[in-house]
Design a protein around this motif. Structure first.
Motif, PDB file in Angstrom:
ATOM      1  N   TYR A   1       1.855   1.565   7.684  1.00 54.40           N
ATOM      2  CA  TYR A   1       2.574   2.803   7.408  1.00 54.40           C
ATOM      3  C   TYR A   1       2.915   3.580   8.673  1.00 54.40           C
ATOM      4  O   TYR A   1       3.893   4.341   8.713  1.00 54.40           O
ATOM      5  CB  TYR A   1       1.748   3.682   6.470  1.00 54.40           C
ATOM      6  CG  TYR A   1       2.349   3.794   5.096  1.00 54.40           C
ATOM      7  CD1 TYR A   1       2.903   4.985   4.652  1.00 54.40           C
ATOM      8  CD2 TYR A   1       2.403   2.681   4.265  1.00 54.40           C
ATOM      9  CE1 TYR A   1       3.477   5.074   3.395  1.00 54.40           C
ATOM     10  CE2 TYR A   1       2.971   2.764   3.009  1.00 54.40           C
ATOM     11  CZ  TYR A   1       3.514   3.959   2.569  1.00 54.40           C
ATOM     12  OH  TYR A   1       4.095   4.039   1.335  1.00 54.40           O
TER      13      TYR A   1
ATOM     14  N   ALA B   1       0.823  -1.206   0.000  1.00 51.68           N
ATOM     15  CA  ALA B   1       0.000   0.000   0.000  1.00 51.68           C
ATOM     16  C   ALA B   1       0.860   1.259   0.000  1.00 51.68           C
ATOM     17  O   ALA B   1       2.008   1.255   0.434  1.00 51.68           O
ATOM     18  CB  ALA B   1      -0.905   0.015   1.238  1.00 51.68           C
ATOM     19  N   SER B   2       0.271   2.318  -0.525  1.00 54.55           N
ATOM     20  CA  SER B   2       0.783   3.673  -0.328  1.00 54.55           C
ATOM     21  C   SER B   2      -0.373   4.504   0.186  1.00 54.55           C
ATOM     22  O   SER B   2      -1.537   4.241  -0.157  1.00 54.55           O
ATOM     23  CB  SER B   2       1.334   4.257  -1.631  1.00 54.55           C
ATOM     24  OG  SER B   2       0.326   4.257  -2.643  1.00 54.55           O
ATOM     25  N   VAL B   3      -0.089   5.478   1.041  1.00 55.60           N
ATOM     26  CA  VAL B   3      -1.162   6.257   1.653  1.00 55.60           C
ATOM     27  C   VAL B   3      -0.897   7.745   1.486  1.00 55.60           C
ATOM     28  O   VAL B   3       0.252   8.183   1.344  1.00 55.60           O
ATOM     29  CB  VAL B   3      -1.331   5.924   3.152  1.00 55.60           C
ATOM     30  CG1 VAL B   3      -1.579   4.451   3.352  1.00 55.60           C
ATOM     31  CG2 VAL B   3      -0.130   6.379   3.956  1.00 55.60           C
TER      32      VAL B   3
ATOM     33  N   SER C   1      -6.261   9.102   2.146  1.00 55.24           N
ATOM     34  CA  SER C   1      -6.391   8.348   0.891  1.00 55.24           C
ATOM     35  C   SER C   1      -5.405   7.199   0.897  1.00 55.24           C
ATOM     36  O   SER C   1      -4.418   7.215   1.646  1.00 55.24           O
ATOM     37  CB  SER C   1      -6.131   9.250  -0.329  1.00 55.24           C
ATOM     38  OG  SER C   1      -4.813   9.789  -0.263  1.00 55.24           O
ATOM     39  N   SER C   2      -5.671   6.209   0.066  1.00 54.21           N
ATOM     40  CA  SER C   2      -4.742   5.081  -0.035  1.00 54.21           C
ATOM     41  C   SER C   2      -4.900   4.370  -1.367  1.00 54.21           C
ATOM     42  O   SER C   2      -5.949   4.457  -2.022  1.00 54.21           O
ATOM     43  CB  SER C   2      -4.960   4.079   1.108  1.00 54.21           C
ATOM     44  OG  SER C   2      -6.214   3.430   0.996  1.00 54.21           O
TER      45      SER C   2
ATOM     46  N   CYS D   1      -7.400   6.818  10.379  1.00 59.41           N
ATOM     47  CA  CYS D   1      -7.165   6.291   9.033  1.00 59.41           C
ATOM     48  C   CYS D   1      -6.640   7.437   8.156  1.00 59.41           C
ATOM     49  O   CYS D   1      -6.948   8.598   8.406  1.00 59.41           O
ATOM     50  CB  CYS D   1      -8.464   5.740   8.444  1.00 59.41           C
ATOM     51  SG  CYS D   1      -9.335   4.556   9.489  1.00 59.41           S
ATOM     52  N   PRO D   2      -5.864   7.125   7.116  1.00 55.97           N
ATOM     53  CA  PRO D   2      -5.294   8.183   6.281  1.00 55.97           C
ATOM     54  C   PRO D   2      -6.340   8.793   5.346  1.00 55.97           C
ATOM     55  O   PRO D   2      -7.393   8.201   5.124  1.00 55.97           O
ATOM     56  CB  PRO D   2      -4.212   7.444   5.499  1.00 55.97           C
ATOM     57  CG  PRO D   2      -4.722   6.052   5.390  1.00 55.97           C
ATOM     58  CD  PRO D   2      -5.426   5.784   6.698  1.00 55.97           C
TER      59      PRO D   2
ATOM     60  N   VAL E   1      -2.156  -0.646   5.104  1.00 56.92           N
ATOM     61  CA  VAL E   1      -2.422   0.772   5.339  1.00 56.92           C
ATOM     62  C   VAL E   1      -1.974   1.166   6.746  1.00 56.92           C
ATOM     63  O   VAL E   1      -1.277   2.173   6.937  1.00 56.92           O
ATOM     64  CB  VAL E   1      -3.916   1.077   5.140  1.00 56.92           C
ATOM     65  CG1 VAL E   1      -4.233   2.522   5.514  1.00 56.92           C
ATOM     66  CG2 VAL E   1      -4.334   0.807   3.694  1.00 56.92           C
TER      67      VAL E   1
ATOM     68  N   SER F   1      -0.478  11.599   2.453  1.00 56.88           N
ATOM     69  CA  SER F   1       0.229  12.256   3.549  1.00 56.88           C
ATOM     70  C   SER F   1      -0.467  13.549   3.943  1.00 56.88           C
ATOM     71  O   SER F   1      -1.093  14.215   3.115  1.00 56.88           O
ATOM     72  CB  SER F   1       1.676  12.580   3.145  1.00 56.88           C
ATOM     73  OG  SER F   1       2.358  11.412   2.743  1.00 56.88           O
TER      74      SER F   1
ATOM     75  N   ARG G   1       6.518   0.651   5.581  1.00 54.17           N
ATOM     76  CA  ARG G   1       6.405   1.472   4.380  1.00 54.17           C
ATOM     77  C   ARG G   1       7.257   0.922   3.245  1.00 54.17           C
ATOM     78  O   ARG G   1       8.362   0.429   3.467  1.00 54.17           O
ATOM     79  CB  ARG G   1       6.815   2.920   4.684  1.00 54.17           C
ATOM     80  CG  ARG G   1       5.917   3.600   5.714  1.00 54.17           C
ATOM     81  CD  ARG G   1       6.340   5.025   6.028  1.00 54.17           C
ATOM     82  NE  ARG G   1       5.485   5.604   7.067  1.00 54.17           N
ATOM     83  CZ  ARG G   1       5.641   6.817   7.580  1.00 54.17           C
ATOM     84  NH1 ARG G   1       6.618   7.599   7.149  1.00 54.17           N
ATOM     85  NH2 ARG G   1       4.809   7.251   8.525  1.00 54.17           N
TER      86      ARG G   1
ATOM     87  N   ASN H   1      -6.057  -3.460   4.954  1.00 56.53           N
ATOM     88  CA  ASN H   1      -5.849  -2.449   5.998  1.00 56.53           C
ATOM     89  C   ASN H   1      -4.581  -2.695   6.814  1.00 56.53           C
ATOM     90  O   ASN H   1      -4.039  -1.764   7.408  1.00 56.53           O
ATOM     91  CB  ASN H   1      -7.068  -2.396   6.927  1.00 56.53           C
ATOM     92  CG  ASN H   1      -8.080  -1.346   6.499  1.00 56.53           C
ATOM     93  OD1 ASN H   1      -7.761  -0.436   5.737  1.00 56.53           O
ATOM     94  ND2 ASN H   1      -9.297  -1.475   6.993  1.00 56.53           N
TER      95      ASN H   1
END
Length: 488
Positions: free
Chosen positions: A436, A281-283, A303-304, A300-301, A433, A285, A453, A430
């Motif tokens: 990270y 995943a990338s989320v 966006s992801s 929770c971030p 996610v 910032s 990450r 998740n």
């Protein structure tokens, strides 16, 4: 004709015959349809489902109303921790007995209940659902099925053990579109699907934020301790209830939990997906100052983008890659889609990419289309899968009727055998996610490393664990707060 004996026989044998004959007569009376006894359209008591609702405001309110609209469900018990949220449902069903603690309700009333509906925040799905199944009750649980991976597996296994009728509340699973997508793929129109994209414009609640330092007064109608349930003790904060809890990891499961069951269900059914073998995943910032990235591990971030890899299935020639995107991120528009044609439904969508063709759909698998879309109206394939009367709205009546019929007698669209692995998959996503924000101290004591990450997590579905980064396995199973448990 001899006159009937007005008094019961006295010998043991005659008394036994008398009781047997009386039982048969009583049973026969109970199953006579009311259209014979007293009017067209009446459903006999033996063909009705006595339902208890846990969480009856908001989505719970609409769930309860839809069960009632089936014409075959008696809403007999209501339970909610917030009297104000429950007020409309209580008014709609004045004969239903009201509780605030579902444990008390099941303890006192379980002999009078056939089925239980659970529509609470995510962190309190599993405990009442498990308790109900252990009592032999059919269960309907809102999506996502559970908050934790461990809970999802436990509920899936419990449904098989206790042989009850189960359904998750991802009503799009009952839509015609979900079935047409399967029929198109089975007819070979796409060739071999190797890649799927699912995306959403959620969250539509705050995420990527700090937990407020200031506690807020608990609303007078809310039992905050019962709302917390399995979660750790915490101060109440403004606007957490009734909706924004979705963005906090202790209670919700983010955009994936909210919309994933509606969007990823179709790929699961079309391709017969099981558990993924890896996830990355990338989320998005959030920067709080120049070159200073905010650190908000409770939230929770914003966006992801998650990439799940699944092993080959009976429906594919090789592995499948599924991309999940939230926070408004969307995949590249297909070349076959016209410049003024809407991609998905605008905010959400599903795209299947095969080696011979593509197809897409909107939320709940509605409006399925072949690409280019001109093919949709001209392509006809045999109807293989029976449609659910009423589509998504029929999801509720389908469960009611299946529960009345009994385990294994009638099909439901999202039984835990399907909903469990689907929910596990979203919660595995998740893990990447949440990974990270996993911190480990640097060797020199100056700052932290973030081992979750820019890595790919390898998932072992038998052991329920990530095999190459143990730090994220803390999110597989929570420790419940004292006084709460999963099962007897």
């Amino acid at each position: 004709m001899a006159k009937p004996n007005p008094t019961p026989p006295t010998s043991p044998e005659s008394r036994r015959k008398f009781l047997q004959q009386g039982a048969v007569a009583a049973a026969s009376f109970m199953i006579v349809p009311r259209f014979v006894l007293g009017g067209k359209g009446y459903v006999a008591p033996s063909d009705r489902l006595v339902v208890a609702g846990i969480g009856v405001g908001g989505k719970g309110e609409s769930d309860i109303m839809n069960f009632s609209k089936s014409g075959k469900a008696d809403i007999a018990y209501l339970c909610d921790v917030d009297d104000q949220r429950a007020a409309k449902t209580i008014k709609s069903f004045p004969k239903a007995k009201y509780y605030k603690d579902w444990r008390q309700m099941l303890d006192k009333e379980h002999k009078h209940i056939d089925a239980v509906s659970v529509s609470t925040p995510d962190h309190n799905h599993a405990a009442p659902a498990m308790a109900a199944m252990q009592l032999g009750k059919h269960v309907y649980v809102q999506k996502p099925l559970t908050h934790d991976i461990y809970e999802a597996r436990a509920l899936t296994e419990a449904a098989r053990k206790y042989k009850v009728v189960t359904q998750m509340g991802n009503q799009g699973a009952s839509n015609d579109g979900a079935r047409l997508l399967r029929e198109w793929y089975d007819a070979g129109l796409l060739g071999d699907v190797h890649t799927v994209y699912c995306w959403t414009d959620r969250p539509v609640w705050p995420q990527g934020i700090a937990w407020p330092d200031k506690a807020a007064p608990v609303p007078s109608t809310l039992d905050w301790d019962l709302w917390l349930g399995t979660a750790p003790k915490e101060n109440y904060i403004e606007k957490l209830v009734p909706f924004n809890w979705r963005g906090w990891w202790e209670y919700g499961t983010g955009a994936l939990g909210d919309m994933g069951c509606h969007l990823v269900e179709a790929p699961f059914r079309v391709l017969d997906l099981g558990y993924p073998k890896s996830v990355a995943a990338s989320v998005g910032s959030v920067y709080v100052d120049e070159f200073k990235r905010g650190y908000f591990p409770k939230s929770c971030p914003p966006s992801s983008h998650v990439i799940l890899k699944f092993p080959k299935t009976a429906k594919t020639k090789g592995d499948i890659t599924l991309h999940w995107m939230d926070g408004g991120i969307q995949p590249e528009r297909p070349a076959e889609l016209g410049p003024n044609e809407v991609f998905g439904d605008g905010g959400n969508g599903i795209l299947f990419i095969g080696d011979k063709g593509k197809m897409m759909a909107s939320t709940y698998a509605e409006n399925p289309r072949l690409l280019p879309t001109s093919l949709t109206a001209t392509t006809k394939v045999p109807e293989k899968f029976a449609r659910v009367p009423g589509g998504a709205n029929g999801h509720y009546a389908q469960w009611v009727e299946a529960a009345i019929a009994g385990h294994g007698k009638k099909e439901v669209s999202s039984p835990f055998d399907i909903a469990g692995p689907l929910t596990e998959t979203l919660l595995i996503a998740n893990l990447a996610v949440r990974g990270y924000d996993v911190q480990t101290p640097k060797a020199d004591g100056k700052g932290f490393n973030y081992p979750g990450r820019n890595v790919e997590l390898i998932w072992d579905p038998k052991q329920l664990k990530v095999t190459n980064l143990d730090a994220v396995n803390q999110f597989v199973k929570r420790d419940y707060r004292q006084g709460w448990k999963l099962g007897a």
